[in-house]
Write a protein that holds these residues in place. Structure first.
Motif, PDB file in Angstrom:
ATOM      1  N   PHE A  28       8.622   3.372  23.629  1.00 53.29           N
ATOM      2  CA  PHE A  28       7.935   2.148  23.622  1.00 53.29           C
ATOM      3  C   PHE A  28       9.084   0.945  23.620  1.00 53.29           C
ATOM      4  CE2 PHE A  28       5.934  -2.043  21.719  1.00 53.29           C
ATOM      5  CZ  PHE A  28       5.694  -2.525  22.947  1.00 53.29           C
ATOM      6  N   ALA A  29       9.561  -0.057  24.754  1.00 53.27           N
ATOM      7  CA  ALA A  29      10.552  -0.752  23.796  1.00 53.27           C
ATOM      8  C   ALA A  29      10.421  -2.095  23.737  1.00 53.27           C
ATOM      9  CB  ALA A  29      11.875  -0.980  24.740  1.00 53.27           C
ATOM     10  N   GLY A  30       9.013  -2.960  23.967  1.00 51.37           N
ATOM     11  CA  GLY A  30       7.892  -3.719  23.591  1.00 51.37           C
ATOM     12  C   GLY A  30       7.747  -4.760  22.408  1.00 51.37           C
ATOM     13  N   GLN A  31       7.531  -5.622  22.499  1.00 48.37           N
ATOM     14  CA  GLN A  31       7.134  -6.086  20.763  1.00 48.37           C
ATOM     15  C   GLN A  31       5.888  -5.330  19.995  1.00 48.37           C
ATOM     16  OE1 GLN A  31       6.555 -10.029  20.769  1.00 48.37           O
ATOM     17  NE2 GLN A  31       6.027 -10.443  19.063  1.00 48.37           N
ATOM     18  N   LEU A  32       6.932  -5.090  18.536  1.00 48.66           N
ATOM     19  CA  LEU A  32       5.691  -4.113  18.021  1.00 48.66           C
ATOM     20  C   LEU A  32       5.580  -5.310  16.902  1.00 48.66           C
ATOM     21  CD1 LEU A  32       4.002  -1.751  18.550  1.00 48.66           C
ATOM     22  CD2 LEU A  32       5.586  -0.660  16.881  1.00 48.66           C
ATOM     23  N   THR A  33       3.859  -5.168  16.769  1.00 46.18           N
ATOM     24  CA  THR A  33       3.319  -6.189  14.869  1.00 46.18           C
ATOM     25  C   THR A  33       2.455  -4.970  14.697  1.00 46.18           C
ATOM     26  OG1 THR A  33       3.840  -7.697  16.411  1.00 46.18           O
ATOM     27  CG2 THR A  33       2.202  -7.725  14.745  1.00 46.18           C
ATOM     28  N   LEU A  34       2.553  -4.968  13.503  1.00 48.89           N
ATOM     29  CA  LEU A  34       1.928  -4.411  12.656  1.00 48.89           C
ATOM     30  C   LEU A  34       0.960  -5.388  11.306  1.00 48.89           C
ATOM     31  CD1 LEU A  34       0.355  -1.471  11.486  1.00 48.89           C
ATOM     32  CD2 LEU A  34       2.537  -1.040   9.642  1.00 48.89           C
ATOM     33  N   LEU A  35      -0.564  -5.235  11.769  1.00 53.01           N
ATOM     34  CA  LEU A  35      -0.954  -6.349  11.040  1.00 53.01           C
ATOM     35  C   LEU A  35      -1.756  -5.189   9.810  1.00 53.01           C
ATOM     36  CD1 LEU A  35      -2.899  -8.638  13.472  1.00 53.01           C
ATOM     37  CD2 LEU A  35      -0.732  -9.328  12.336  1.00 53.01           C
ATOM     38  N   SER A  36      -1.064  -5.997   8.604  1.00 48.42           N
ATOM     39  CA  SER A  36      -1.550  -4.548   7.263  1.00 48.42           C
ATOM     40  C   SER A  36      -2.624  -5.689   5.777  1.00 48.42           C
ATOM     41  CB  SER A  36      -0.928  -4.296   6.486  1.00 48.42           C
ATOM     42  OG  SER A  36      -1.129  -3.550   5.773  1.00 48.42           O
ATOM     43  N   ALA A  37      -3.783  -5.548   5.637  1.00 45.66           N
ATOM     44  CA  ALA A  37      -4.389  -6.577   5.554  1.00 45.66           C
ATOM     45  C   ALA A  37      -4.327  -6.752   3.864  1.00 45.66           C
ATOM     46  CB  ALA A  37      -5.968  -5.600   4.810  1.00 45.66           C
ATOM     47  N   GLU A  38      -3.289  -4.750   3.158  1.00 43.68           N
ATOM     48  CA  GLU A  38      -3.066  -5.754   2.236  1.00 43.68           C
ATOM     49  C   GLU A  38      -1.456  -6.023   1.566  1.00 43.68           C
ATOM     50  OE1 GLU A  38      -3.948  -1.503  -0.238  1.00 43.68           O
ATOM     51  OE2 GLU A  38      -4.469  -0.830   1.808  1.00 43.68           O
ATOM     52  N   ARG A  39      -1.464  -5.801   0.678  1.00 47.00           N
ATOM     53  CA  ARG A  39      -0.564  -7.046   0.147  1.00 47.00           C
ATOM     54  C   ARG A  39       0.825  -5.684  -0.374  1.00 47.00           C
ATOM     55  NH1 ARG A  39       0.751  -6.471  -6.051  1.00 47.00           N
ATOM     56  NH2 ARG A  39      -0.888  -5.906  -7.160  1.00 47.00           N
ATOM     57  N   HIS A  40       1.334  -4.219  -0.278  1.00 47.52           N
ATOM     58  CA  HIS A  40       2.196  -3.642  -1.059  1.00 47.52           C
ATOM     59  C   HIS A  40       1.800  -3.058   1.081  1.00 47.52           C
ATOM     60  CE1 HIS A  40       0.946  -3.299  -4.543  1.00 47.52           C
ATOM     61  NE2 HIS A  40      -0.920  -3.054  -4.496  1.00 47.52           N
ATOM     62  N   PRO A  41       3.538  -2.578   0.557  1.00 53.89           N
ATOM     63  CA  PRO A  41       4.432  -1.514   2.224  1.00 53.89           C
ATOM     64  C   PRO A  41       3.035  -0.730   2.718  1.00 53.89           C
ATOM     65  CG  PRO A  41       5.660  -1.658   0.620  1.00 53.89           C
ATOM     66  CD  PRO A  41       4.649  -2.414  -0.133  1.00 53.89           C
ATOM     67  N   PRO A  42       3.116  -0.562   3.424  1.00 56.42           N
ATOM     68  CA  PRO A  42       2.043   0.912   4.193  1.00 56.42           C
ATOM     69  C   PRO A  42       2.597   2.532   2.981  1.00 56.42           C
ATOM     70  CG  PRO A  42       2.605  -0.157   5.684  1.00 56.42           C
ATOM     71  CD  PRO A  42       3.834  -0.919   5.004  1.00 56.42           C
ATOM     72  N   TYR A  43       1.505   3.068   2.004  1.00 55.86           N
ATOM     73  CA  TYR A  43       2.214   3.867   1.634  1.00 55.86           C
ATOM     74  C   TYR A  43       1.047   4.767   1.551  1.00 55.86           C
ATOM     75  CZ  TYR A  43      -2.169   1.629  -0.252  1.00 55.86           C
ATOM     76  OH  TYR A  43      -2.965   1.016  -1.132  1.00 55.86           O
ATOM     77  N   ASP A  44       1.185   5.881   1.418  1.00 56.34           N
ATOM     78  CA  ASP A  44       0.055   7.122   1.260  1.00 56.34           C
ATOM     79  C   ASP A  44      -0.979   7.287   0.248  1.00 56.34           C
ATOM     80  OD1 ASP A  44       0.261   9.363   2.664  1.00 56.34           O
ATOM     81  OD2 ASP A  44       1.465  10.806   1.254  1.00 56.34           O
ATOM     82  N   ARG A  45      -2.034   7.728   0.635  1.00 50.32           N
ATOM     83  CA  ARG A  45      -2.821   7.576  -0.431  1.00 50.32           C
ATOM     84  C   ARG A  45      -3.664   9.092  -1.128  1.00 50.32           C
ATOM     85  NH1 ARG A  45      -5.437   2.511   0.847  1.00 50.32           N
ATOM     86  NH2 ARG A  45      -5.002   2.156   2.660  1.00 50.32           N
ATOM     87  N   PRO A  46      -3.144  10.081  -0.366  1.00 49.17           N
ATOM     88  CA  PRO A  46      -3.563  11.050  -1.177  1.00 49.17           C
ATOM     89  C   PRO A  46      -2.807  11.567  -2.525  1.00 49.17           C
ATOM     90  CG  PRO A  46      -2.996  12.085   1.136  1.00 49.17           C
ATOM     91  CD  PRO A  46      -2.939  10.580   0.873  1.00 49.17           C
ATOM     92  N   PRO A  47      -1.672  10.941  -2.936  1.00 54.89           N
ATOM     93  CA  PRO A  47      -0.883  10.633  -4.088  1.00 54.89           C
ATOM     94  C   PRO A  47      -1.829  10.152  -5.433  1.00 54.89           C
ATOM     95  CG  PRO A  47       0.995  10.493  -2.699  1.00 54.89           C
ATOM     96  CD  PRO A  47      -0.551  10.734  -1.526  1.00 54.89           C
ATOM     97  N   LEU A  48      -2.687   9.042  -4.203  1.00 53.05           N
ATOM     98  CA  LEU A  48      -3.383   7.944  -5.453  1.00 53.05           C
ATOM     99  C   LEU A  48      -4.553   8.897  -6.779  1.00 53.05           C
ATOM    100  CD1 LEU A  48      -4.822   5.181  -3.329  1.00 53.05           C
ATOM    101  CD2 LEU A  48      -2.860   5.532  -4.263  1.00 53.05           C
ATOM    102  N   SER A  49      -5.037  10.003  -5.917  1.00 54.05           N
ATOM    103  CA  SER A  49      -5.988  10.725  -6.942  1.00 54.05           C
ATOM    104  C   SER A  49      -5.247  12.018  -7.255  1.00 54.05           C
ATOM    105  CB  SER A  49      -7.477  11.245  -6.045  1.00 54.05           C
ATOM    106  OG  SER A  49      -6.866  11.928  -5.259  1.00 54.05           O
ATOM    107  N   LYS A  50      -4.017  12.042  -7.386  1.00 56.86           N
ATOM    108  CA  LYS A  50      -3.753  13.095  -7.858  1.00 56.86           C
ATOM    109  C   LYS A  50      -3.006  12.440  -8.150  1.00 56.86           C
ATOM    110  CE  LYS A  50      -4.578  15.908  -4.234  1.00 56.86           C
ATOM    111  NZ  LYS A  50      -4.998  14.288  -2.681  1.00 56.86           N
ATOM    112  N   ARG A  51      -1.461  12.858  -7.835  1.00 55.78           N
ATOM    113  CA  ARG A  51      -0.110  11.832  -8.779  1.00 55.78           C
ATOM    114  C   ARG A  51      -0.094  11.143  -9.406  1.00 55.78           C
ATOM    115  NH1 ARG A  51       5.398  12.673  -9.183  1.00 55.78           N
ATOM    116  NH2 ARG A  51       6.669  10.824  -8.929  1.00 55.78           N
ATOM    117  N   LEU A  52      -0.562   9.769  -9.064  1.00 49.90           N
ATOM    118  CA  LEU A  52      -0.614   8.762 -10.030  1.00 49.90           C
ATOM    119  C   LEU A  52      -1.429   8.226 -11.165  1.00 49.90           C
ATOM    120  CD1 LEU A  52       0.634   6.613  -6.559  1.00 49.90           C
ATOM    121  CD2 LEU A  52       1.542   7.861  -8.248  1.00 49.90           C
TER     122      LEU A  52
END
Ligand code: FAD
Length: 427
Positions: A28-52
């Motif tokens: 896909f070579a067109g325009q790509l926009t990602l709308l994200s409600a959170e203030r943090h850049p996209p991050y992984d959730r499994p570590p939230l309840s383990k490592r973090l």
């Protein structure tokens, strides 16, 4: 691609990020926009309840963007802190919090990808109390870590995967933990009675108190502690509580046309195309926790809130979208194999396949029958069968063993073949 199209992805979690990566990988070579409600850049959730949740680990989100695959290399317009609040044909209506209050906006699309995931379900009895926590986001982790720092005791409402992981982390910090579970056996619905009972035993062996067959009826007091009355009439008190009683899909912004209801999510075919939508909306796709793709083996639309499902769906959806925009024939898709893991009470619990369609289970490796006073089993592997064919495998502390059964599962091996293989491998 001849004309530059604009694909808008809504939701900056695992599914949204992978969708962006896979769209570029699919050409896909067109325009790509990602709308994200959170203030943090996209991050992984499994570590939230383990490592973090560990006291000796820095509280920083594990972000997906890294050199070679970041916004710049993906030519991605990532808009953090922007949430979709409505949908019109070809237009996503947005809102962004600013110091001067929320600012409304619009983003036009040629194709839309819905990846808004789910949020933690609140328990009405405990909702909104400062000593009661949910766990879905990195901000939730920051709040929970601060609460854990001063806590000596904790209630966990719900013996699901997240509840069990939080209970483990809290116990490891020296906090006395009680889990309250409405079902008689934890995980009864997802893992079945046999494995659920073993996991319950793991919790007790670890040192976590487990109260099953009862729920929270009433909050007596939450000023100095969380003091609750349970449905069996007893009361419990702890410094803090965590509620892990499931999730709700983030679909309200779509309006009623695009989803089936609170639990069902966005209904899609087996390649991620949203179904039953007025064609004026243009091409709409969905993936990840919010999406109920058609699951051919069960002939149902199902959501799997599994990390691997979002990862597996992303390339399928991306190739489909790119071919659809180019007016090409769809490529054949194979059903995806659901997979989930959880780290709890010092062990890894894994589930591969579709236990929901099983009519019987068989202990393939490990002790039989389970002995309530024996130490928790070291290695357990259970086969789930439907009409004598293997449809799922679950394991405790048996990752390598579980992997060896993957080909048998993919082939839908017969019970006889599976038992012969188990005997060959030994205990
Ligand atoms: P999400 O990660 O929920 O991302 C959706 C994003 O969309 C969120 O950032 C949300 O804020 C955003 N959003 C929502 N509404 C809007 C809107 N209107 N506009 C813009 N943005 C919006 N799975 C496993 O298999 N193994 C594990 O061990 C495991 N551990 C987990 C531990 C925790 C604490 C949690 C919460 C989940 C865990 N999971 C695990 C599940 C796994 O993380 C999810 O399946 C995965 O994150 C799904 O990704 P997603 O992008 O579909 O949804």
């Amino acid at each position: 691609m001849a004309t530059p199209e604009h694909v808008v992805i809504v939701g900056g979690g695992l599914a949204g990020w992978r969708a962006a990566q896979e769209l570029r990988a699919a050409g896909f070579a067109g325009q790509l926009t990602l709308l994200s409600a959170e203030r943090h850049p996209p991050y992984d959730r499994p570590p939230l309840s383990k490592r973090l949740l560990k006291a000796d680990v820095d509280a920083a989100p594990i972000v997906f963007a890294r050199e070679g695959s970041d916004e710049t290399s993906l030519d991605l317009d990532l808009r953090s802190g922007v949430r979709a609040v409505g949908l019109h044909p070809g237009i996503v209506v947005t809102e962004q919090d600013t110091p001067d209050g929320p600012v409304a906006g619009e983003v036009t699309y040629d194709a839309l990808v819905v990846a808004t995931g789910v949020r933690a379900r609140e328990l009405p009895t405990l909702a909104g109390h400062p000593r009661v926590h949910l766990l879905r986001t990195f901000d939730d982790v920051l709040a929970l870590r601060a609460a854990l720092d001063g806590a000596k005791s904790m209630l966990v409402v719900g013996a699901g995967f997240i509840g069990a992981e939080v209970a483990t982390a809290a116990y490891d910090r020296g906090i006395a933990v009680t889990i309250i579970e409405a079902l008689d056996i934890p995980y009864q619905r997802t893992l079945g009675e046999f494995l659920g009972e073993l996991v319950g035993r793991m919790a007790s062996r670890y040192g976590v108190a487990l109260r099953t067959g009862t729920g929270v009826d009433e909050l007596i007091d939450s000023d100095e502690s969380v003091h609750v009355r349970l449905s069996d009439g007893t009361t419990l008190e702890a410094d803090i509580a965590v509620v892990g009683v499931g999730t709700q899909v983030n679909v309200e912004w779509l309006g009623p046309d695009l989803h089936l209801g609170w639990d069902a999510g966005v209904t899609c075919d087996g390649a991620g195309r949203a179904l039953g939508l007025d064609p004026v909306y243009g091409p709409v796709y969905a993936l990840g926790d919010v999406a109920a793709w058609h699951d051919e083996p069960q002939d149902r639309h199902l959501r799997f809130e599994h990390w691997t499902t979002a990862v597996d769906q992303a390339p399928v959806m991306a190739r489909t979208l790119v071919r659809d925009l180019a007016g090409e024939e769809p490529e054949p898709t194979a059903p995806l194999l659901p997979y989930f893991w959880s780290d709890q009470f010092g062990r890894k619990v894994q589930l591969l396949g579709r236990p929901g369609i099983a009519d019987s289970v068989e202990l393939l490796h490990g002790e039989d029958p389970p002995d309530p006073v024996a130490p928790a089993p070291r290695k357990v592997l259970i086969g789930y069968f439907c009409a004598d064919h293997l449809v799922a495998i679950a394991g405790i502390s048996a990752p390598a063993l579980l992997g060896r059964y993957r080909p048998l599962l993919a082939a839908g091996a017969s019970r006889k073949e599976v038992l012969a293989y188990a005997a060959e491998l030994g205990s």
